[in-house]
Design a protein around this motif. Structure first.
Motif, mmCIF file in Angstrom:
data_model
loop_
_atom_site.group_PDB
_atom_site.id
_atom_site.type_symbol
_atom_site.label_atom_id
_atom_site.label_comp_id
_atom_site.label_asym_id
_atom_site.label_seq_id
_atom_site.Cartn_x
_atom_site.Cartn_y
_atom_site.Cartn_z
ATOM 1 N N UNK A 37 0.798 -1.220 0.000
ATOM 2 C CA UNK A 37 0.000 0.000 0.000
ATOM 3 C C UNK A 37 0.828 1.267 0.000
ATOM 4 N N UNK A 38 2.047 1.195 -0.519
ATOM 5 C CA UNK A 38 2.946 2.361 -0.557
ATOM 6 C C UNK A 38 2.779 3.088 -1.887
ATOM 7 N N UNK A 39 2.430 4.354 -1.817
ATOM 8 C CA UNK A 39 2.266 5.132 -3.040
ATOM 9 C C UNK A 39 3.201 6.339 -3.098
ATOM 10 N N UNK A 40 3.791 6.711 -1.965
ATOM 11 C CA UNK A 40 4.679 7.870 -1.916
ATOM 12 C C UNK A 40 6.134 7.420 -1.896
ATOM 13 N N UNK A 41 6.976 8.144 -2.637
ATOM 14 C CA UNK A 41 8.400 7.871 -2.569
ATOM 15 C C UNK A 41 9.012 7.506 -3.909
ATOM 16 N N UNK A 42 10.332 7.387 -3.906
ATOM 17 C CA UNK A 42 11.054 7.083 -5.137
ATOM 18 C C UNK A 42 12.464 6.626 -4.797
ATOM 19 N N UNK A 43 13.141 6.098 -5.814
ATOM 20 C CA UNK A 43 14.573 5.797 -5.766
ATOM 21 C C UNK A 43 15.239 6.607 -6.858
ATOM 22 N N UNK A 44 16.300 7.305 -6.508
ATOM 23 C CA UNK A 44 17.019 8.143 -7.458
ATOM 24 C C UNK A 44 18.507 7.796 -7.362
ATOM 25 N N UNK A 45 19.133 7.554 -8.510
ATOM 26 C CA UNK A 45 20.567 7.227 -8.533
ATOM 27 C C UNK A 45 21.274 8.174 -9.500
ATOM 28 N N UNK A 46 22.488 8.584 -9.113
ATOM 29 C CA UNK A 46 23.334 9.442 -9.944
ATOM 30 C C UNK A 46 24.575 8.654 -10.350
ATOM 31 N N UNK A 47 24.934 8.735 -11.625
ATOM 32 C CA UNK A 47 26.135 8.026 -12.090
ATOM 33 C C UNK A 47 26.994 8.936 -12.938
ATOM 34 N N UNK A 48 28.273 8.602 -13.015
ATOM 35 C CA UNK A 48 29.234 9.391 -13.777
ATOM 36 C C UNK A 48 29.122 9.036 -15.262
ATOM 37 N N UNK A 49 28.982 10.017 -16.150
ATOM 38 C CA UNK A 49 28.944 9.719 -17.582
ATOM 39 C C UNK A 49 30.236 9.040 -18.028
ATOM 40 N N UNK A 50 30.109 8.105 -18.921
ATOM 41 C CA UNK A 50 31.291 7.409 -19.434
ATOM 42 C C UNK A 50 31.627 6.190 -18.616
ATOM 43 N N UNK A 51 32.062 6.389 -17.360
ATOM 44 C CA UNK A 51 32.462 5.249 -16.528
ATOM 45 C C UNK A 51 31.262 4.525 -15.936
ATOM 46 N N UNK A 52 30.161 5.236 -15.735
ATOM 47 C CA UNK A 52 28.991 4.622 -15.112
ATOM 48 C C UNK A 52 29.118 4.438 -13.620
ATOM 49 N N UNK A 53 30.154 5.017 -13.013
ATOM 50 C CA UNK A 53 30.341 4.869 -11.560
ATOM 51 C C UNK A 53 29.196 5.548 -10.813
ATOM 52 N N UNK A 54 28.701 4.877 -9.780
ATOM 53 C CA UNK A 54 27.639 5.446 -8.954
ATOM 54 C C UNK A 54 28.248 6.512 -8.057
ATOM 55 N N UNK A 55 27.704 7.737 -8.103
ATOM 56 C CA UNK A 55 28.271 8.837 -7.331
ATOM 57 C C UNK A 55 27.299 9.396 -6.290
#
Length: 484
Positions: free
Chosen positions: A410-428
């Motif tokens: 019953x969860x409707x609020x919220x999200x997951x957001x991820x940022x990554x470096x262009x090229x390498x794809x490293x999670x930052x």
């Protein structure tokens, strides 16, 4: 050969973790603490507030259970069939805090660490004077200046290394002075025996938002007074928007761009005056407008310790101050006001001072959490830094409403957001807004620290169905197609 003498001033997370590391490395350790081991983190801040939040979470879960088909009581409405006993709630809060403090004390005793109850101040970089005559009530506010004004040296400790971990105390407003009954700081809430009928929360930062959320869930009528355009200024804008929308949907009154200038006791209630002339009435007022470091009157500048304009102790990445042999950790340093950061600063200080292997503190690896409902967890760089050009990054945001496990719960609020470096794809970096976001942020924190790529995160198995599946899915969406 004489063991290195380490004196720790302040027994909060930065202090007691430093003491344990110093003892492990063979030092002769003494801890000076005036209100109880664990400091305000354990006695009047993090442990009590999150215990209160735990009760509030149960209330919110019950209130939301009707959507899942749960019927409670004759009315069939779970929310109307459950109430809170504030006296019992706060008794449990205080008991858990006291037990945690006792457990820390027992650990210190087992390790042979000397603990002195009193107020310490520096008499030069290598000596600490301790006044053991004071016995402040940890449930009340004790500021650094007041707490140190009467120091007389009935104990003198010579030290090769000193760690300052003196914490902070609640900031108040000149015309909104707490009385401990109707006008309160967050340290004074745990003496309440009845649920406030109408709680006016002044300040919409992390502390204000957490308590507004908790008391709303417990059944109080809550008014949140925010001087900014939105709640949680300085946090991820999307996350703050979710929380403010949830607050308003649940019936909380949120006053934006409304700066409080006074809080006055009027009979059995309070009147909170706003800068624009409006007056907000309530049964109680919580003043949550930041904190001030406990550094005044401790002899720091005389000992060569440099303070900032705000009164915080300046430290480098291994917790050294400007005075030889003097280190500092925790809220008094003005870095992230988090128990986890204080503890790491304390440990890092002792590793460095006592010649062990040490890695300088990297604040970009620190995960933080705001205990609202839903929670907000963050790590690494922010979307604002990416959009301003300060750092390069790609962004993917997935709403939890599309997650199958979230639908089941019953969860409707919220999200997951991820940022990554262009090229390498490293999670930052990343942001999670969800129930128990404090748990869900950990795989993103590991990815940031270990410089994992989005492909490495995406290729790791997740349980189906699970909320963590959205972490893997966000990583998959950041995959860069390699072309010949």
């Amino acid at each position: 050969m004489r063991a290195t003498r380490v004196v720790v001033v302040g027994g909060g997370p930065g202090g007691y973790e430093a003491a344990l590391v110093a003892d492990q490395l063979g030092a002769e350790v003494t801890v000076v603490e005036r209100t109880g081991l664990g400091g305000s983190t354990v006695l009047t801040d993090v442990v009590p507030s999150k215990t209160l939040v735990a009760t509030a979470e149960v209330m919110e879960a019950v209130a939301a259970s009707a959507e899942l088909g749960v019927r409670v009581g004759e009315s069939g409405d779970p929310a109307s069939s459950v109430s809170v006993d504030m006296e019992r709630v706060n008794a449990r809060v205080r008991a858990l805090a006291a037990k945690q403090s006792q457990d820390i004390g027992a650990r210190m005793e087992r390790e042979g660490i000397t603990v002195i109850a009193g107020t310490g101040r520096l008499d030069g970089p290598g000596r600490v004077l301790v006044d053991t005559s004071s016995d402040p009530d940890p449930s009340q506010d004790v500021d650094g200046e007041t707490g140190a004004a009467h120091v007389s040296a009935d104990v003198v400790l010579d030290a090769d290394v000193v760690l300052l971990s003196t914490g902070s105390y609640p900031r108040t407003l000149p015309e909104a002075q707490p009385d401990g009954e109707r006008i309160l700081t967050w340290k004074q809430l745990y003496g309440l025996t009845e649920l406030p009928e109408r709680l006016v929360v002044v300040g919409s930062g992390v502390t204000g938002a957490e308590f507004a959320n908790a008391y709303d869930a417990l059944g109080a009528d809550v008014v949140l007074v925010s001087s900014r355009d939105r709640v949680l200024p300085g946090q991820d804008a999307d996350a703050a928007e979710v929380i403010e929308n949830v607050f308003r949907r649940r019936g909380m009154e949120v006053l934006s761009r409304a700066r409080a200038v006074s809080a006055t006791r009027v009979g059995d209630g309070v009147e909170v005056g706003l800068e624009d002339g409006r007056v907000v009435t309530g049964s109680h007022c919580l003043v949550a407008v930041g904190s001030i470091p406990n550094t005044a009157g401790l002899g720091l500048e005389e000992a060569g310790v440099t303070l900032t304009e705000s009164g915080h102790v300046e430290v480098d990445r291994v917790s050294r101050t400007s005075a030889r042999g003097v280190y500092a950790a925790g809220d008094c340093t003005g870095l992230f006001a988090l128990a986890s950061v204080a503890a790491m600063q304390g440990r890092t200080a002792m590793w460095h001072a006592l010649g062990d292997a040490v890695s300088p503190l990297k604040l970009w690896q620190v995960s933080a959490n705001i205990f609202t409902t839903p929670e907000i967890a963050t790590v690494g760089c922010s979307q604002e830094q990416i959009e301003s050009g300060e750092t390069q990054g790609q962004i993917v945001k997935l709403p939890l409403a599309t997650n199958p496990r979230a639908k089941m719960l019953g969860i409707s609020d919220g999200f997951v957001k991820i940022f990554s470096r262009p090229g390498s794809g490293a999670v930052v970096g990343g942001v999670v807004v969800a129930p128990r976001a404090s748990e869900l942020i950990h795989p993103i924190t590991l990815a940031v620290k270990q410089r994992l790529t989005v492909d490495q995160v995406a290729e790791s198995f997740t349980v189906y169905p699970s909320l963590s599946g959205s972490v893997a899915e966000a990583a998959r969406q950041l995959h860069e197609v390699v072309s010949d």
